[in-house]
Design an enzyme around this catalytic site. Structure first.
Site, PDB file in Angstrom:
ATOM      1  N   ILE A   1       0.832  -1.200   0.000  1.00 35.28           N
ATOM      2  CA  ILE A   1       0.000   0.000   0.000  1.00 35.28           C
ATOM      3  C   ILE A   1       0.863   1.245   0.000  1.00 35.28           C
ATOM      4  CG2 ILE A   1      -0.175   0.173   2.526  1.00 35.28           C
ATOM      5  CD1 ILE A   1      -3.175   0.872   2.131  1.00 35.28           C
ATOM      6  N   CYS A   2       0.370   2.302  -0.655  1.00 33.99           N
ATOM      7  CA  CYS A   2       1.002   3.629  -0.578  1.00 33.99           C
ATOM      8  C   CYS A   2      -0.114   4.637  -0.341  1.00 33.99           C
ATOM      9  CB  CYS A   2       1.823   3.923  -1.839  1.00 33.99           C
ATOM     10  SG  CYS A   2       0.858   4.052  -3.366  1.00 33.99           S
ATOM     11  N   GLU A   3      -0.030   5.813  -0.901  1.00 37.89           N
ATOM     12  CA  GLU A   3      -1.083   6.803  -0.708  1.00 37.89           C
ATOM     13  C   GLU A   3      -2.221   6.630  -1.701  1.00 37.89           C
ATOM     14  OE1 GLU A   3      -2.973   9.871   1.336  1.00 37.89           O
ATOM     15  OE2 GLU A   3      -1.232   8.659   1.861  1.00 37.89           O
TER      16      GLU A   3
ATOM     17  N   THR B   1      -3.795   4.350   1.009  1.00 41.79           N
ATOM     18  CA  THR B   1      -4.174   4.853   2.331  1.00 41.79           C
ATOM     19  C   THR B   1      -5.200   5.980   2.223  1.00 41.79           C
ATOM     20  OG1 THR B   1      -1.924   4.320   3.034  1.00 41.79           O
ATOM     21  CG2 THR B   1      -3.230   5.644   4.535  1.00 41.79           C
TER      22      THR B   1
END
Length: 457
Positions: free
Chosen positions: A416-418, A445
């Site tokens: 996961i990232c932004e 996120t």
């Protein structure tokens, strides 16, 4: 005075065209220089000068090609040690463009050779200052990118304090500040989204300019610096020598058989499509860095400049853009692109891999029911600290290859990232390193927070 900022969002880079009375100068040009030449023709101005504020580390400058194509003279600080034909600039040197005067202010600190250029109008009044990477909007230049020149970050930070307080902050408050970078650049720690300001506003709002003590300034500016991207030292050296013309870099179409042979011999398949397209099917061993994002800077950070690259694009006409944008950060190792893309690959009877893309709702449900599911957050440390999926471990994307041993292999991994872009790149690298049970989190996120799900800090 004709004054125009050329802003390149994918590199957060600002260059400038200044012209008066038919004479023009280009400051801190990017690698692809056609835009400046075309603009000068529209203005009926001759580009006589190419001006560099310093040796850039985050992109390859077009100063050498622009000078060759226009006959312009290149100006750069005398401490740069430049190997291309140039005029070495010292403090107080002036350049005349019709009714406009450009005055050099030596402002070392980000680099030893840094020069800021003060623009004086026809009355001799200071109106603008091009600060390069010395002073940004809301920030100042990093002092740790000159290690190869024998200076510590603390020594450079001391020079930076002196440059700011003895040169730039003594200018009238009304003078406009025009830096070489904006938000997102790795040349500063927290640059503002605004692309220009004034000396007065920066004195009042820029955290670094409000630190009065030289010792405290050095401690603050030299602390908590993120790791410099791997391509920075390479680009600074290319700029010191002068890059070759962009048109000399070939763009070659490859059939599936030739692409497969090159990949078998060690070439990296670089898939530039969006993460959903990549996830649905890609060449085995591919690294996914989408062209519709900060493609060049991430490619420079994640790829070995000595390893050949085979490009995978969503359409053949995107190969030229993909190649050019890599060249902007000094990656000239593209050996060709797969003509016809993944469709041609599968039509030739060759297999593809997939990377599942799952929503945050699916992630939440799987976390509730699968004890061996691990979440790997590949955002920066500050982003992670501000709020992350509960239980997620932090492995920033630039460090993914060097920290593989921290990522468990005994269960499924959610990356996961932004928003999903960086996590797709990270997941593709993990897949190429033998992690087989993993998926990319769509929306990242940001989507997790918008759905009202719990975050940990």
């Amino acid at each position: 005075m004709i004054f125009k900022q050329h802003y390149l969002g994918c590199l957060a880079h600002a260059s400038y065209m200044i012209a008066s009375e038919g004479v023009a100068a280009v400051v801190d040009p990017r690698r692809d220089v056609d835009e400046y030449i075309e603009e000068a023709e529209e203005l009926e101005a001759e580009i006589r000068y190419v001006v560099e504020t310093h040796l850039h580390a985050d992109f390859v400058s077009g100063h050498a090609e622009l000078a060759r194509r226009t006959g312009a003279e290149i100006l750069i600080g005398e401490r740069a040690g430049a190997e291309f034909p140039h005029r070495a600039v010292r403090d107080g040197d002036e350049l005349r463009l019709g009714n406009v005067t450009m005055r050099a202010l030596e402002t070392p600190g980000h680099t030893p050779e840094g020069i800021s250029w003060l623009l004086l109008d026809e009355r001799g009044e200071p109106v603008k200052v091009l600060t390069g990477d010395t002073l940004f909007i809301g920030d100042v230049g990093r002092p740790d990118l000159a290690g190869g020149k024998g200076h510590t970050p603390e020594e450079m930070a001391g020079m930076l304090y002196d440059s700011l307080h003895e040169k730039l902050m003594t200018l009238p408050d009304s003078v406009e500040v025009w830096p070489a970078h904006g938000a997102g650049s790795a040349c500063g720690k927290n640059i503002s989204k605004e692309r220009f300001s004034t000396i007065g506003v920066q004195k009042a709002t820029n955290y670094a300019l409000r630190i009065e003590s030289r010792e405290e300034f050095i401690r603050t500016v030299a602390a908590d610096l993120p790791r410099a991207p791997r391509y920075f030292s390479m680009d600074a050296e290319i700029n010191r020598v002068g890059a070759r013309d962009l048109g000399e870099i070939p763009i070659r179409a490859l059939d599936p058989e030739e692409a497969a042979r090159l990949i078998a011999n060690g070439a990296t398949p670089l898939d530039t499509r969006r993460q959903a397209e990549f996830g649905s099917g890609h060449l085995p061993g591919s690294v996914n860095i989408g062209l519709k994002g900060e493609y060049a800077s991430w490619a420079g950070s994640l790829l070995d400049p000595t390893t050949p690259i085979v490009l995978i694009v969503d359409a053949d006409d995107a190969a030229q853009e993909a190649t050019m944008r890599l060249a902007r950060v000094g990656l000239e190792n593209v050996v060709g692109y797969l003509k016809g893309g993944v469709e041609a690959w599968t039509a030739s009877g060759r297999d593809v891999e997939t990377l599942p893309q799952r929503s945050v709702d699916e992630l939440e449900n799987r976390l509730a029911g699968e004890a061996r599911l691990r979440v790997v957050d590949v955002r920066g440390p500050g982003e992670y600290a501000s709020g992350h999926v509960p239980g997620a471990i932090s492995v920033p994307l630039p460090e993914i290859r060097s920290r593989l041993d921290e990522i468990p292999r005994d269960g499924e991994i959610a990356v996961i990232c932004e928003g999903g872009y960086r996590s797709s790149a990270a997941a593709s690298i993990l897949r190429s390193q033998g992690f087989s049970h993993l998926f990319n989190v769509e929306g990242g996120t940001s989507a997790w927070r918008k759905a009202g799900m719990e975050v940990e800090r």
